[in-house]
Each structure stands twice: as C-alpha cells, then as structure tokens.
Design an enzyme around this catalytic site. Sequence first.
Site, mmCIF file in Angstrom:
data_model
loop_
_atom_site.group_PDB
_atom_site.id
_atom_site.type_symbol
_atom_site.label_atom_id
_atom_site.label_comp_id
_atom_site.label_asym_id
_atom_site.label_seq_id
_atom_site.Cartn_x
_atom_site.Cartn_y
_atom_site.Cartn_z
ATOM 1 N N GLN A 1 2.761 -32.071 34.568
ATOM 2 C CA GLN A 1 2.741 -33.391 33.940
ATOM 3 C C GLN A 1 2.597 -33.308 32.422
ATOM 4 O OE1 GLN A 1 0.439 -36.537 35.816
ATOM 5 N NE2 GLN A 1 0.424 -35.408 37.748
ATOM 6 N N CYS B 1 -2.114 -40.523 41.284
ATOM 7 C CA CYS B 1 -3.076 -41.225 40.429
ATOM 8 C C CYS B 1 -3.167 -42.722 40.728
ATOM 9 C CB CYS B 1 -2.731 -41.009 38.959
ATOM 10 S SG CYS B 1 -2.945 -39.290 38.426
ATOM 11 N N SER C 1 -5.658 -37.536 29.029
ATOM 12 C CA SER C 1 -6.821 -38.026 29.775
ATOM 13 C C SER C 1 -7.785 -36.890 30.083
ATOM 14 C CB SER C 1 -6.371 -38.691 31.079
ATOM 15 O OG SER C 1 -5.651 -37.776 31.889
ATOM 16 N N HIS D 1 -10.599 -39.974 33.590
ATOM 17 C CA HIS D 1 -9.547 -40.228 34.593
ATOM 18 C C HIS D 1 -9.867 -39.466 35.882
ATOM 19 C CE1 HIS D 1 -5.827 -40.890 36.537
ATOM 20 N NE2 HIS D 1 -5.068 -39.984 35.924
ATOM 21 N N ARG E 1 -16.249 -40.259 23.020
ATOM 22 C CA ARG E 1 -16.618 -39.429 21.857
ATOM 23 C C ARG E 1 -16.698 -40.306 20.613
ATOM 24 N NH1 ARG E 1 -13.325 -36.043 25.031
ATOM 25 N NH2 ARG E 1 -14.321 -34.044 25.524
ATOM 26 N N CYS F 1 0.866 -44.547 35.996
ATOM 27 C CA CYS F 1 1.848 -43.477 36.170
ATOM 28 C C CYS F 1 1.313 -42.516 37.225
ATOM 29 C CB CYS F 1 2.113 -42.757 34.858
ATOM 30 S SG CYS F 1 0.648 -42.066 34.066
#
Length: 401
Positions: free
Chosen positions: A163, A102, A255, A356, A218, A386
Amino acid sequence: MRQKPLTRGDALTDAVIVAAVRTPIGRGRKGGALAGVHPVDLLARSIEGVLEETGVPPEMIDDVIAGCVTQAGPQGANVARTAALAAGLPESVPGVTVDRQCGSSQQAVAFAAQGVISGAYDVVIACGVESMSQVPIFSDTPPDADPYGRAFAGRYPDGMVNQGVSAELIAARWNLTRAELDEFALASHAKAAAAWDAGAFEKEVLPCPELAADEGVRRDTSAERLAALPAAFHSAAMAARFPQLGWSVTAGNSSQISDGSAALLITSSDTAARLGLIPLARVHTAVAVGDDPLYKLTAPIPATRAVLAKAGLGLSDIDLFEVSEAFASVVLAWARETGADMDRVNVHGGGISLGHPLGASGARLMTTLVHGLVHRGGRYGLQVMCEAGGVSNATIVERIA
C-alpha cells in the site's frame, strides 16, 4: 444499500445510531499503552460502553458484528463472539467477524443497518478492533504464501505492490509534492490536539486505565521534523519498476500503527422510542465500490460519487467528512477529484495523528463523525475509507439528535 426509511409490511423502518463510543487509541508497538491489552478485552470495553451508555438489556442484542482485519492469533476464532461473551452478554447473543480490510467495521455498521431495516434485527452492535501490537499486519499471510492465485495473476500480470507504493503512485498521478503531504500531516496533528483541548472527544472516548487520550498525537512535531524523515517505501527494485515516483511517502505523512476499538448500537426509531433512547443519527445511505487494485487506495473517489448519487445529495449538502487518513496522498487526491471543502474534512484529525487500528477504524471514524455532527449542529456527514484490494465503503449519516 438505500438507507432511507423503507416499507416493511405496514410500517416504516429506519436504522438509527443511539450510542457510539471508542477507546483511546494507543501506539501499536512495544511500549504502547494498550499493547498489553488482549484484543478480545479491548473490544469488550467498547461493547460494554454502548450498553452502559444506553442501558439496553444485554439479552435484547440480536447480534454483534465486528470488523477485524488480521484475524490470526489473539484476533482469531471469531473475535466478535469472544468479545461479546467477555463483555458479559448472554450466551444466546451471537457474534460474527467481518473482513473488508480497513473498512471492516464501517461494513459492520452497514450490515447492522441493513439488518434492522430488513427486520432481521431489532437491536444490534456494530464494532471493530485491532491490536497491531499483538497481531502485526500481514500476520495472517506468511512470507511464502500466495494470496492471489493463478487466475488473478493472469488478469494482473504486472503484479501487486504494497500500500505504501500505491500511495506513492497516487502522489505521482495527482502531482502531489512532499511539502503538500507533510503539510497535511502537520495539520492532522494540530487538529487532533485542538480537538482534545476543546473537549471534542469527551462524549465518544471511554475512560481507560492505561490511557487517557489518543497516544499518537504529536503536539511537538513541525514541518522541519517531517521534512527530515526518509521515504518509507523506497527500494531499488521499486524505483526501477516505477521510475516516475518521487518517493515522498514517509512515516510522518502515513497513518500510525495502532491499537484500539470502537462500537455503535444500532436500532430503529420505533425501538429507540420504546426504549426511551434518543438517536444521534440515522444511517441514510451506504455503498461499497471497487477500483484499480494496483493503486488500491483510489476507490474513495468513485465511492463518494456513488453514495451521493444514491442519496440524492450534492457535495455541498455534506457538513462534515471523515476520510480515512491511511496516507496523506489518499485524502489529497480524493479532495482534488471531488472538490470537497477541506475545512469540513477530518476536522478533529485522522489516522495520521489519532492512529489507524485497522479493523476498528471504520467504527472509530463513524463514532467521531456522529458526535461531530451533534457537537457542531450539522445535518449530513459522509464517511469514506480506502481499503486494500482497491475497495471503498462510503456512508452518509443524518443527524437527528
């Protein structure tokens, strides 16, 4: 990497960001606004964006460094190179694709800055892309594949977890409640909506025919709606293995699966002046740090400490933080350990609300951070991600615009 001006011969050379743009972020699933856009074309849009914004002749680009996590299918075959050509750059301009999970495109920014400071580059584009609609996460790892090998398994005999379970382990270790995770998620959506309403993204988001604004925000969510969502990663096997877990990580406080791209144009102050460009920020200091691969997502904590120490700065010197919102528990655990002022953290929302798109997120966060510093008149910004495997990139930038 020490990103203060370094001596190269008789000259002082630094690395500055003169442009930073991104696409709106689409929901990464069937029916998402960007789901039908090929990832090469998606990345080309951001590359074109920094060139159009700066007016730098394409032949001056020394390299295109792109982050991309799942380098398979439409994102295979060195997407940096194909996107550079798709954006109309001369065939003489090379491209290379980076995978630090990431943090891939944050690492691309670090590599670009290192190249400028060393003299390897004069002008370079650091960028990233992920179309999770077309290339789902783990597409490069078939179910029957072993990504670890015997030696790794021997060192970590308890095995790895996904994860989401790591996020649960973090929530349990730092005693984070479901209500706290949901509260953070709700705030992320509220901040993202407010940022769009205030025009905070005007300078960074490129016009896109399919999508005008980030699709994942949202506005109608609520604490009650978030509280009604089931645990996303619970299973009987994991519950038996980790009886201490409260199973509070949901789709709402994690995410979003997303599609998008981002790009930054990086050069030196001298080259920027010669080209008539006004730098937005200087890449001040950057590090990469490892941590426990079972917990996976805790490395931002030591990475933040390491980058501050290397920069010679304190936490109070940082005006804005961009911390990857892979999961709410990651950011909240980081905040508890570092003591960061949450009023300065992800002030325009993050991965929970904006989305993400894995390989693009590092460049997206940096783009938002740089423009946020300019908009608010701050001096220092700190970005930390992370990353799978227990790794983290941390970068400090200094506004000079």
